[in-house]
Design a protein around this motif. Sequence first.
Motif, mmCIF file in Angstrom:
data_model
loop_
_atom_site.group_PDB
_atom_site.id
_atom_site.type_symbol
_atom_site.label_atom_id
_atom_site.label_comp_id
_atom_site.label_asym_id
_atom_site.label_seq_id
_atom_site.Cartn_x
_atom_site.Cartn_y
_atom_site.Cartn_z
ATOM 1 N N ALA A 1 -4.854 5.179 13.204
ATOM 2 C CA ALA A 1 -4.573 3.827 13.689
ATOM 3 C C ALA A 1 -4.030 2.972 12.558
ATOM 4 O O ALA A 1 -3.196 2.099 12.763
ATOM 5 C CB ALA A 1 -5.831 3.215 14.264
ATOM 6 N N ASN A 2 -4.507 3.247 11.354
ATOM 7 C CA ASN A 2 -4.063 2.449 10.214
ATOM 8 C C ASN A 2 -2.565 2.564 9.981
ATOM 9 O O ASN A 2 -1.911 1.584 9.633
ATOM 10 C CB ASN A 2 -4.795 2.893 8.950
ATOM 11 N N PRO B 1 0.837 -1.201 0.000
ATOM 12 C CA PRO B 1 0.000 0.000 0.000
ATOM 13 C C PRO B 1 0.869 1.248 0.000
ATOM 14 O O PRO B 1 2.040 1.209 0.403
ATOM 15 C CB PRO B 1 -0.785 -0.118 1.304
ATOM 16 N N PHE C 1 -0.273 3.097 12.203
ATOM 17 C CA PHE C 1 0.449 2.321 13.213
ATOM 18 C C PHE C 1 0.313 0.823 12.951
ATOM 19 O O PHE C 1 1.268 0.074 13.115
ATOM 20 C CB PHE C 1 -0.063 2.668 14.608
ATOM 21 N N TYR D 1 1.120 4.117 1.709
ATOM 22 C CA TYR D 1 1.813 4.595 2.899
ATOM 23 C C TYR D 1 2.813 3.572 3.424
ATOM 24 O O TYR D 1 3.828 3.939 4.010
ATOM 25 C CB TYR D 1 0.821 4.977 4.001
ATOM 26 N N GLN E 1 0.026 -0.455 10.139
ATOM 27 C CA GLN E 1 0.871 -0.778 8.982
ATOM 28 C C GLN E 1 2.307 -1.056 9.412
ATOM 29 O O GLN E 1 2.967 -1.914 8.841
ATOM 30 C CB GLN E 1 0.848 0.373 7.992
#
Lengths: 714, 447
Positions: B390-391, B315, B393, B317, B395
């Motif tokens: 949160a996403n 992805p 973190f 990021y 990741q």
Amino acid sequence: MSAGSVSKGCFVFKPSPKKRKVSQKTADYFREGNSDAEDSELRFATCQSLWKHVKLEAEQIEEDLNKQLFDNLVSFLRRSHSEFQEKTTEWNCRMKSREIPTAALVLGVNVTDHDLTFRSLSEVLQNRVTPYVALLQAKDCPGIKNLMQKLLGQLMNCYVDVDSEEDDYVQTSQNRIRCSMTSLITWYESVTKKTDFETPSKKRTSSRHWQSPPVVVIFKDMESFTTKVLQDFIVISSQHIHELPLVLVFGIATSPMIIHGLLPHSVSSLLCIELFQSLSCKEHLSTIIDKVLLTTQFPLKLSEKVLQVLINIFLYHDFSVQNFIKGFQLCIVEHFYTQPLSVLCCHQEEVKKRINSLSHNQCENIRRLPSFRRYVENQTSEKQIALLTTDGFLKETVQQLLEDLNVYHENYFPVLRCLHVFTSSLPKYPLGKQIRELHCACLENRVWETEEYESFLQLARMLNKCDLVTMLQKCVEILVSSPGKEFDKTVEKLKEFLTQFQKLEVAEACQERDESVSSQKELQKKTDLYHLQKTLLELKESRRSKKLTKFEMLRFEVVDYIDSIVRNYLVPADHKTLHEIVYFNTASVLREHLNAAPRVALHTALNNPYSYLKSQALRSDGGSISNKAPDICIVYKLHLECGRLINLVDWLEAFSTVVTAVEGPNADAPSSDQVDDVIHARFIRAVSELELLGFIKPSKQKTDHVARLTWGGC
Amino acid sequence: MPNLEHSAYPAATLLHLESLVPCRESQVSMLLSIFGERQQLSFPSIFIYGHTSSGKTYVMRTLLNTLQLPHVFVNCVEHFTSRLLLEEILIQLQNRSSETKEAAHVPCDTFNDFVRLFKQAIVSQDLQDETFYIVLDRAEQLREMEANVLPAFLRLQELTARNVTVVLLSEIVWELFRPNTGCFEPFTLYFPDYSIGHLQKILCQNHPPEYSADFYAAYINILLGVFYMVCRDLKELQHLAALNFSKYCEPVVRGEANERDTRKLWKNIEPHLKKAMQTVYLREISSSQWERLQHDEGEAGQLKGLSAHAHVELPYYSKFLLIAAYLASYNPVRTDKRFFLKHHGKIKKTNFMKKHEKTSNHLLGPKPFPLDRLLAILYSIVDNRVAPTANIFSQITSLVTLQLLSMVGNNDQLDGPRYKCTVSLDFIRAIARTVNFDIIKYLYDFL
């Protein structure tokens, strides 16, 4: 997943959250806590059935996409051990070291989706190849012992389940058997021997599998397994490969290189690794969007912003198709929960019935819709009055409007696909490569007013004939296969264009040749420089102002026609009356739920307690620190002003100053040098709360100091 | 070469044994003289070591089987706990004579139990007046079991007061076994590597029945010429020989060359073997795929090896997180200011460089960095604003599970976790290229 499945005992299915929703309780929740309780039961039922259909569709799509991969895997499994069973006597086979057949299954980085894939894989294997499938997960296997335990447990229980001999099951309960390969082999021998002289009643199970079915061991997350466990297991099983036809499947999230990274050559030389790659998750998503969102099959639609949120989460964060579908589910639930008129968001056949049974309140709800108000304003005054006062008339109109909306969708999607045929083959993809980008652009505002569309038109006017013809043919195909009724004319027109192109072909070829020959001749005649220059200039002039060729004319016509279709059919949905009923558009709710920002929330809570506590006293103006705020907020705000290390004494001083500040100017004289014990205790408590939240930690660098774990001031 | 001689065994058996263990005659005769006659007490424990596939297991097994000495053979990797190991020895011992494999399962938790049960079993199996052999293959695993297991095995003869010899087979030297508390020193015996001549001789022994031994010997000669440099593993060589033999025979089968036409055959097989070295030998493609390729006369180019699929799709990021992690791992902390601050003041490149150590950070390997630094770099290399959701973190955590990052030190999340970036420069460059980020410009080593 069904209870009758062979795999019943083999896998633990978590109780699905959807099941709970079916219970009456959830339906009640749906009604309670909601100001607009109109038709809540009907809404709930619609929501349920819609989600069920979407889920089925998504599962079907996934199954279709995985079919190729699974077929390859199954044929690999068939091949893997048959070779040795056939010709064990041959020299070649005797000399070759017997390797463990291994399938390296590259599934992409979206680890959360792998569970589903593996579940369906093991189901496929159990149905078509072998009943003996074991799924291992790294977190269950920290050591080789645990791995063997898991493996034996899964395999032996599975056998018991196939023949449903409950007595045997108790006997071979886990702690009784020795967790060694030998017991596994004895088990395998007994099982295969048993099935040899099967009773006819059990023929069904044995006919699906072959004589000595392989034992498939699936390592779900290869990356997380420790090297030692894997190595030991492979070494052990390679010693017994003659007695136990084992096949390994490695689930790999990154790249197959990881096998060489994890296993030394001495171990990997025991394996016979073949690579299998699943479809990329981006393609999977495209298919899901194509089949679920870009159809008229499901009445609920997503607005541009919502779709963008879902797609962004997918592309930027997780690559997980399951999460995307979950997000869509959330949209469905949220829409039916918050929008009382969503009761009308159903299939066309039912709409009429539901409209007729609308209550007066619901009619008022319709009248309040912004898009409907806009619609009313454009009507004649008598009609306006009728719409606003007579429920019956309103219902008739609404029915008509909803039908219009449906027709709009029926036309929208085929035209969108046609436009995509054009845009996707142009250089630099002016309107996006994927159809979802085009869809978003069209939903956002009038696509023909954007710059990108302008450049699309320009590029389209430069297309060569070959491309143009194939594109037109594709468009015709799309439009013919679409359910829309209005496309007969369009198709006719496009076909006409096609025939014109064909006619042109012959004529143009001759003409071109003539022209070029004549100009060539002219050039040859003039020999001196001056004349040559002059003629060249003239030629240039003439070319610039040259009349367009027939092909160019036609091309303009085609592009103009496409443009007119686009303007006609790709109107953004929020220009349509009653779009609120079928479009879910509160992207903020979705973002809050799916892309939460815990740090930001924590900061807001501590920095500005008013936002959560809603107490008027806490309403702060700017950066000042109110002493009415909870202690932890004061401490937090003070610590924001410090550097990496915070002196506790200074902090305490500042705290006590803030706390005692407004308690009156007369109180400050005695408290100046001695801090009150209560305040001290409050301070200590607040500081330890901050430590618990992870903002500070005790530091050994300096006495009486704590270290900040976050950075940045207020 | 010395012929095997031993008074206890008939000459015919010994001759047969000798033919089975080529190039290991001296070791075998040494072992035989230690073993002595059947009823004689042998040395309590023997430690045999030697490199991978130097014939330890094979020689031991052949020796014991041919001379029909009572023994059990146990692999310590397979029986990974002491309990499993001891039980396995007992089970094998009990099943030696009795045909029915339904011997009652006796739990054996400690070595004390083992000694007791072992004595009983020896009596019940009627083995009192013969030396009994326990062979522990991959004995290095014993070191990971309870501390008493290895010393006890070494003294088993003394503990049980029975005529028993324990043979330990291992790839590592005895010095690495010796426990701190001291133990009975076993008799150590070294199996040297097979030389190229030995390999040639052993490999030629098993020639296919359709072809003459000379023909096969010529083939083995060519094979060793290619592979001896990289691989001396007998098993692997045998496997490779079997895989590629059909290709070698091809000209003969087609009638283009006869069996003596060595040069022609060599020309045919040599490039093929070289290709095999790069693919099958490294397990880039599997042996069955290789055989299918040979069969279909296809080009190996069609079939990509495992390393050809090095690309990992991440992805958006995650890519930047990985890039940020790489930068944090390979750039010194002091240089962050220069790379990520817009106005980094007067730090001149030249005197800036002088201050620092000259070794390339890429030679030193990745350094650990705290989470905060990772996020700070992330925020400055991503063009648009990144919300710390949160996403993001999660990741980071998924990158750790994918083994692209690794967590260093304590696992306390509150205490500022530290990470290392474990990917290679090539990998990160490929990733950076997909997001149009010129990573070389940001790496201190490449300034």
